[in-house]
Motif scaffolding. Structure first.
Motif, PDB file in Angstrom:
ATOM      1  N   THR A 133       5.307  -3.200 -10.074  1.00 10.45           N
ATOM      2  CA  THR A 133       4.127  -4.177  -9.597  1.00 10.45           C
ATOM      3  C   THR A 133       3.278  -3.168  -8.480  1.00 10.45           C
ATOM      4  N   LEU A 134       4.011  -2.525  -7.782  1.00 13.56           N
ATOM      5  CA  LEU A 134       3.307  -1.752  -6.434  1.00 13.56           C
ATOM      6  C   LEU A 134       2.627  -0.677  -7.138  1.00 13.56           C
ATOM      7  N   LEU A 135       3.230   0.113  -8.149  1.00 13.01           N
ATOM      8  CA  LEU A 135       2.831   1.278  -8.795  1.00 13.01           C
ATOM      9  C   LEU A 135       1.593   0.939  -9.559  1.00 13.01           C
ATOM     10  N   ALA A 136       1.426  -0.375  -9.998  1.00 10.37           N
ATOM     11  CA  ALA A 136       0.323  -0.908 -11.006  1.00 10.37           C
ATOM     12  C   ALA A 136      -0.807  -0.883  -9.930  1.00 10.37           C
ATOM     13  N   ASP A 137      -0.957  -0.988  -8.856  1.00 14.49           N
ATOM     14  CA  ASP A 137      -2.255  -0.905  -7.827  1.00 14.49           C
ATOM     15  C   ASP A 137      -2.760   0.447  -8.028  1.00 14.49           C
ATOM     16  N   PRO A 138      -3.926   0.452  -8.424  1.00 12.54           N
ATOM     17  CA  PRO A 138      -4.536   1.878  -8.480  1.00 12.54           C
ATOM     18  C   PRO A 138      -4.742   2.523  -6.889  1.00 12.54           C
ATOM     19  N   ALA A 139      -4.801   1.755  -5.953  1.00  8.05           N
ATOM     20  CA  ALA A 139      -4.949   2.265  -4.538  1.00  8.05           C
ATOM     21  C   ALA A 139      -3.605   2.800  -4.252  1.00  8.05           C
ATOM     22  N   VAL A 140      -2.439   2.582  -4.642  1.00  6.44           N
ATOM     23  CA  VAL A 140      -1.266   3.018  -4.341  1.00  6.44           C
ATOM     24  C   VAL A 140      -0.897   4.419  -4.838  1.00  6.44           C
ATOM     25  N   GLN A 141      -0.937   5.366  -3.759  1.00  7.56           N
ATOM     26  CA  GLN A 141      -0.899   6.817  -4.242  1.00  7.56           C
ATOM     27  C   GLN A 141       0.827   7.315  -4.221  1.00  7.56           C
ATOM     28  N   SER A 142       1.493   6.531  -3.550  1.00 15.35           N
ATOM     29  CA  SER A 142       2.787   6.998  -3.558  1.00 15.35           C
ATOM     30  C   SER A 142       3.632   5.629  -2.999  1.00 15.35           C
ATOM     31  N   LEU A 143       5.296   5.813  -3.303  1.00 14.23           N
ATOM     32  CA  LEU A 143       6.106   4.616  -2.911  1.00 14.23           C
ATOM     33  C   LEU A 143       7.346   5.339  -2.203  1.00 14.23           C
TER      34      LEU A 143
ATOM     35  N   ARG B 257      -1.138   3.378   0.300  1.00 18.47           N
ATOM     36  CA  ARG B 257      -2.306   2.712  -0.219  1.00 18.47           C
ATOM     37  C   ARG B 257      -3.682   3.391   0.461  1.00 18.47           C
ATOM     38  N   SER B 258      -4.446   4.303  -0.392  1.00 14.86           N
ATOM     39  CA  SER B 258      -5.532   4.786   0.082  1.00 14.86           C
ATOM     40  C   SER B 258      -5.509   5.352   1.458  1.00 14.86           C
ATOM     41  N   GLY B 259      -4.386   6.313   1.623  1.00 13.28           N
ATOM     42  CA  GLY B 259      -4.410   6.757   2.692  1.00 13.28           C
ATOM     43  C   GLY B 259      -3.422   5.967   3.976  1.00 13.28           C
ATOM     44  N   LEU B 260      -3.318   5.039   3.777  1.00 15.86           N
ATOM     45  CA  LEU B 260      -2.550   4.118   4.948  1.00 15.86           C
ATOM     46  C   LEU B 260      -1.012   3.775   4.628  1.00 15.86           C
TER      47      LEU B 260
ATOM     48  N   GLN C  83       5.387   9.830  -6.169  1.00 14.01           N
ATOM     49  CA  GLN C  83       4.076   9.961  -6.133  1.00 14.01           C
ATOM     50  C   GLN C  83       3.267   9.916  -7.330  1.00 14.01           C
ATOM     51  N   LYS C  84       2.103   9.391  -7.503  1.00 12.19           N
ATOM     52  CA  LYS C  84       1.171   9.483  -8.741  1.00 12.19           C
ATOM     53  C   LYS C  84       0.646  10.765  -8.884  1.00 12.19           C
ATOM     54  N   ARG C  85       0.721  11.365 -10.168  1.00 10.94           N
ATOM     55  CA  ARG C  85       0.219  12.754 -10.329  1.00 10.94           C
ATOM     56  C   ARG C  85      -0.944  12.272 -11.251  1.00 10.94           C
ATOM     57  N   TYR C  86      -2.190  12.837 -10.824  1.00  9.96           N
ATOM     58  CA  TYR C  86      -3.316  12.671 -11.626  1.00  9.96           C
ATOM     59  C   TYR C  86      -3.669  13.837 -12.187  1.00  9.96           C
ATOM     60  N   ILE C  87      -3.873  13.573 -13.601  1.00  8.10           N
ATOM     61  CA  ILE C  87      -4.189  14.848 -14.362  1.00  8.10           C
ATOM     62  C   ILE C  87      -5.998  14.773 -14.536  1.00  8.10           C
TER      63      ILE C  87
END
Length: 102
Positions: free
Chosen positions: A9-19, A32-35, A92-96
């Motif tokens: 659920t947390l990772l599904a949020d596109p603003a979340v960059q890492s957990l 989330r967006s740097g915070l 961490q989300k990896r953006y390709i």
């Protein structure tokens, strides 16, 4: 990640960059967006160990004491495996970047 629906659920949020899981019973932290924000979710030692075993099986990287790093889908998982201080990990989300010919 099967079995840990609150992480999904947390990772599904596109603003979340890492957990980040800083250990058993401690609130999961998200970037989330740097915070950096604490969540209401915690993981038990058993849940953390089950999660790490699942990642190990999916990537065929053995779990040994010390540093563990794996790529699963669009996630980079870095963990410290320790029986003494407890296992902790960061996802961490990896953006390709997609090549767009002009």
């Amino acid at each position: 990640v099967s079995g840990l629906s609150h992480i999904n659920t947390l990772l599904a949020d596109p603003a979340v960059q890492s957990l980040e899981c800083t250990g058993p019973g401690k609130p999961l932290l998200i970037n989330r967006s740097g915070l950096i924000q604490a969540t209401n979710f915690t993981l038990s030692a058993d849940e953390i160990n089950t999660f790490m075993r699942e990642i190990s099986e999916r990537t065929r990287i053995p779990l040994t004491q010390g540093l563990f790093k794996a790529f699963v889908g669009n996630l980079i998982i870095t963990a410290v495996i320790s029986e003494i201080i407890g296992t902790r990990f960061v996802m961490q989300k990896r953006y390709i970047a997609q090549f767009q010919p002009q």
